[in-house]
Design a protein around this motif. Structure first.
Motif, mmCIF file in Angstrom:
data_model
loop_
_atom_site.group_PDB
_atom_site.id
_atom_site.type_symbol
_atom_site.label_atom_id
_atom_site.label_comp_id
_atom_site.label_asym_id
_atom_site.label_seq_id
_atom_site.Cartn_x
_atom_site.Cartn_y
_atom_site.Cartn_z
ATOM 1 N N UNK A 265 -5.707 41.073 -15.521
ATOM 2 C CA UNK A 265 -6.009 41.395 -16.927
ATOM 3 C C UNK A 265 -7.165 40.562 -17.483
ATOM 4 N N UNK A 266 -8.188 40.354 -16.656
ATOM 5 C CA UNK A 266 -9.324 39.554 -17.109
ATOM 6 C C UNK A 266 -10.068 40.231 -18.258
ATOM 7 N N UNK A 267 -10.205 41.555 -18.190
ATOM 8 C CA UNK A 267 -10.934 42.267 -19.252
ATOM 9 C C UNK A 267 -10.216 42.110 -20.588
ATOM 10 N N UNK A 268 -8.893 42.169 -20.535
ATOM 11 C CA UNK A 268 -8.104 42.001 -21.765
ATOM 12 C C UNK A 268 -8.300 40.630 -22.374
ATOM 13 N N UNK A 269 -8.470 39.610 -21.533
ATOM 14 C CA UNK A 269 -8.692 38.251 -22.038
ATOM 15 C C UNK A 269 -10.122 38.053 -22.536
ATOM 16 N N UNK A 270 -11.078 38.747 -21.893
ATOM 17 C CA UNK A 270 -12.488 38.528 -22.231
ATOM 18 C C UNK A 270 -12.944 39.320 -23.456
ATOM 19 N N UNK A 271 -12.501 40.564 -23.561
ATOM 20 C CA UNK A 271 -13.042 41.456 -24.598
ATOM 21 C C UNK A 271 -12.859 40.948 -26.027
ATOM 22 N N UNK A 272 -11.750 40.273 -26.387
ATOM 23 C CA UNK A 272 -11.656 39.785 -27.774
ATOM 24 C C UNK A 272 -12.672 38.696 -28.122
ATOM 25 N N UNK A 273 -13.302 38.097 -27.093
ATOM 26 C CA UNK A 273 -14.201 36.970 -27.338
ATOM 27 C C UNK A 273 -15.645 37.403 -27.572
ATOM 28 N N UNK A 274 -15.946 38.728 -27.528
ATOM 29 C CA UNK A 274 -17.340 39.151 -27.643
ATOM 30 C C UNK A 274 -17.904 38.899 -29.039
ATOM 31 N N UNK A 304 -15.049 49.904 -20.780
ATOM 32 C CA UNK A 304 -15.226 50.784 -21.933
ATOM 33 C C UNK A 304 -13.897 51.017 -22.644
ATOM 34 N N UNK A 305 -12.827 51.176 -21.880
ATOM 35 C CA UNK A 305 -11.505 51.397 -22.473
ATOM 36 C C UNK A 305 -11.009 50.192 -23.256
ATOM 37 N N UNK A 306 -11.560 49.026 -22.980
ATOM 38 C CA UNK A 306 -11.177 47.824 -23.734
ATOM 39 C C UNK A 306 -11.846 47.768 -25.095
ATOM 40 N N UNK A 307 -12.544 48.867 -25.453
ATOM 41 C CA UNK A 307 -13.193 49.000 -26.759
ATOM 42 C C UNK A 307 -14.246 47.918 -27.002
#
Length: 568
Positions: A265-274, A304-307
């Motif tokens: 779940x790396x994308x889930x952890x990274x995407x909120x930090x953009x 892309x699905x991680x918005x």
């Protein structure tokens, strides 16, 4: 307290007592005598042994050892200070400083140990030659054994710094660090409560993983990924940065490594930090997402699905150029995989945002945006038209003339070719931006790189074969080499038979005359194209523009038989 401790305590008591008697200081109460202690002696005998040294010899003895310890500490402190400046590296290397520091790294005094390790780390960080010397002296194994196994957090932090300083230079040195068994202790350090230890360990793992696929696999197999993702949740921004950078270094090598991160779940952890406020953190987050996206359609779709879009587009206006470039790189890596993913970028306003960013940047910062436009246009004529309608062609034409680096110009030429290779409308838009003469100039320039020449040639061919706006092609009849000229003639031979207005312009503008001047080999494709062009006009017009037609007329005028016939 054990018997051994009691025995040692009494010996130290009598030494200290003798010293204090000489100085007049109060003497503390002696520890109890333990008759079962090893080598236990009566109190009187122990005191007599101490007094045998003499009242004055004992202080001298301690002063010598104290001076020795102080000198060792001063030495490592001085070397550590000198090692922080690159200009001192060569002098320290010639003095054999690594060999001198090795025994001090195992000193019994903790401060000397730690300072010696710090000096070695600074030296290794400054020079790959000194980093190799650290490996050749077998210092890493001693360092891991003496420092990484300690409970002292300062020891662990310093040891991780040395390992990072060695591993960062090359894959070979990183492999030497791994061969000493450093990965497992570094991963254990990631579980420490101290933030400084975590940062040092994560940074060292990053320097190991960045060099090759095999080294990155070792880091992943050691269980580092879940701990790195936990670091992203820590409140300390510096730790977040290092963890994101390490994830980027791991995922860049292969789809399998990127998938290993996604499975945790790396994308889930990274995407909120953009949208985090810290600029350096955003750099690393966008870099990690780009490295994950580049490998496959599935991984790009998960990003892309991680918005991530359209939120990431706001960062194209970030004051930091590295953030802007990494955002554009992410868009490029997503768009290149499929028309559906490119359409996502288009629908969220990505084309206009990227084209606008090209106006305000120069050099390598432009490169990912230029390539992104090319990838989007390559998928379909509708997406290419979307690039045209977003005013992408004039901006690419501007990049073609403004940039000086060959690899950036080559990317621009490639993108223009991808836009103009679909239909006559696409090609017309490109040629009206007046890029064909510039592409030809770059292709014929001897100073251009081979890659640039190839990209320009392919772009010219792609655009010309769809171009029906013949006026824009006419300048190429005069300056293009034969391998490009044949494509230009081919296009004229296809369009002129069906366009009377174009035939008239072709004659009045001197195009037909120029075609008659072109020398071709018998039976070549160029000869066939010229014959097809000539077939569009009457024999008299073609003969009139033939280079030797005037000479033939003059010869006829000078022919006496022709003159006599005329007089009669």
């Amino acid at each position: 307290m054990s018997a051994e401790d009691l025995a040692e305590g009494r010996d130290m008591y009598y030494i200290n007592m003798t010293v204090k008697e000489n100085t007049g200081e109060p003497v503390p109460q002696a520890p109890p005598f333990h008759p079962q202690a090893p080598n236990a002696r009566p109190i009187a005998e122990q005191r007599a042994t101490v007094l045998h040294f003499g009242h004055r010899d004992v202080p001298k003895c301690f002063a010598i050892f104290e001076q020795y310890q102080k000198s060792r500490l001063q030495f490592v402190q001085a070397v550590a200070s000198l090692a922080s400046s690159p200009q001192n590296t060569e002098s320290l290397q010639s003095a054999g400083v690594v060999s001198l520091l090795k025994p001090l790294m195992l000193d019994v005094v903790p401060s000397i140990q730690q300072t010696a390790a710090l000096a070695l780390g600074r030296l290794a960080e400054q020079s790959p030659v000194l980093a190799e010397a650290v490996v050749e002296e077998n210092i890493l194994s001693d360092l891991i054994r003496s420092h990484m196994g300690e409970q002292n957090r300062f020891y662990k932090k310093t040891a991780a710094f040395v390992l990072r300083a060695v591993a960062k230079h090359s894959a070979e040195l990183a492999q030497a660090v791994v061969s000493c068994g450093a990965v497992a202790p570094l991963v254990l350090c990631m579980e420490e409560l101290d933030i400084g230890v975590k940062e040092a360990a994560a940074w060292a793992l990053s320097c190991i993983a960045r060099h090759s696929e095999s080294l990155a696999h070792l880091v992943v197999d050691a269980g580092a990924v879940p701990l790195l993702l936990l670091c992203l949740r820590e409140p300390e921004v510096t730790l977040k940065r290092i963890a994101a950078a390490t994830l980027s270094d791991i995922s860049k090598h292969t789809p399998e490594l990127a998938q290993a991160l996604v499975d945790h779940c790396a994308i889930t952890h990274l995407s909120p930090l953009i949208l985090h406020k810290d600029i350096k953190l955003k750099r690393q987050v966008f870099s990690a997402l780009s490295q994950i996206s580049k490998h496959s359609v599935d991984l790009a779709e998960m990003v892309v699905m991680a918005e991530v879009f359209p939120a990431a587009l706001a960062c194209l206006r970030d004051p930091d150029e590295h953030v802007r470039r990494n955002v554009t790189t992410l868009m490029r890596e997503v768009a290149k995989h499929s028309s559906e993913l490119s359409q996502v970028i288009v629908n969220c306003g990505g084309l206009a945002a990227v084209i606008d960013s090209l106006v305000h940047c120069r050099g390598n910062e432009r490169l990912p945006g230029i390539m992104m436009l090319g990838y989007v246009a390559a998928h379909s004529e509708n997406l290419a038209m979307a690039v045209i309608l977003s005013k992408g062609v004039p901006q690419l034409a501007l990049c073609l003339t403004e940039e000086r680096e060959d690899h950036i110009i080559a990317a621009t030429a490639w993108s223009l070719g991808q836009i103009g290779c679909h239909t006559s409308e696409h090609a017309k838009t490109v040629v009206l931006s007046n890029v064909l003469p510039k592409l030809l100039e770059l292709y014929m320039d001897t100073s251009s790189s081979e890659d640039l020449k190839e990209k320009c040639k392919q772009a010219l061919k792609s655009i010309v074969q769809y171009c029906t706006h013949l006026t824009a092609l006419e300048p190429l009849l005069y300056s293009a080499p034969k391998n490009i000229l044949k494509h230009v003639l081919c296009q004229f031979s296809k369009v002129l038979p069906y366009d009377g207005k174009a035939r008239r312009h072709f004659v009045t503008n001197g195009g037909l005359k120029r075609v008659q001047e072109i020398k071709t080999e018998p039976g070549s494709p160029m000869e066939e194209y010229i014959n097809n062009i000539n077939g569009c006009f009457s024999e008299d017009i073609v003969r009139f523009y033939t280079p030797d037609y005037v000479s033939v007329l003059l010869e006829k005028m000078e022919d006496p038989n022709l003159s006599c016939t005329h007089n009669e």
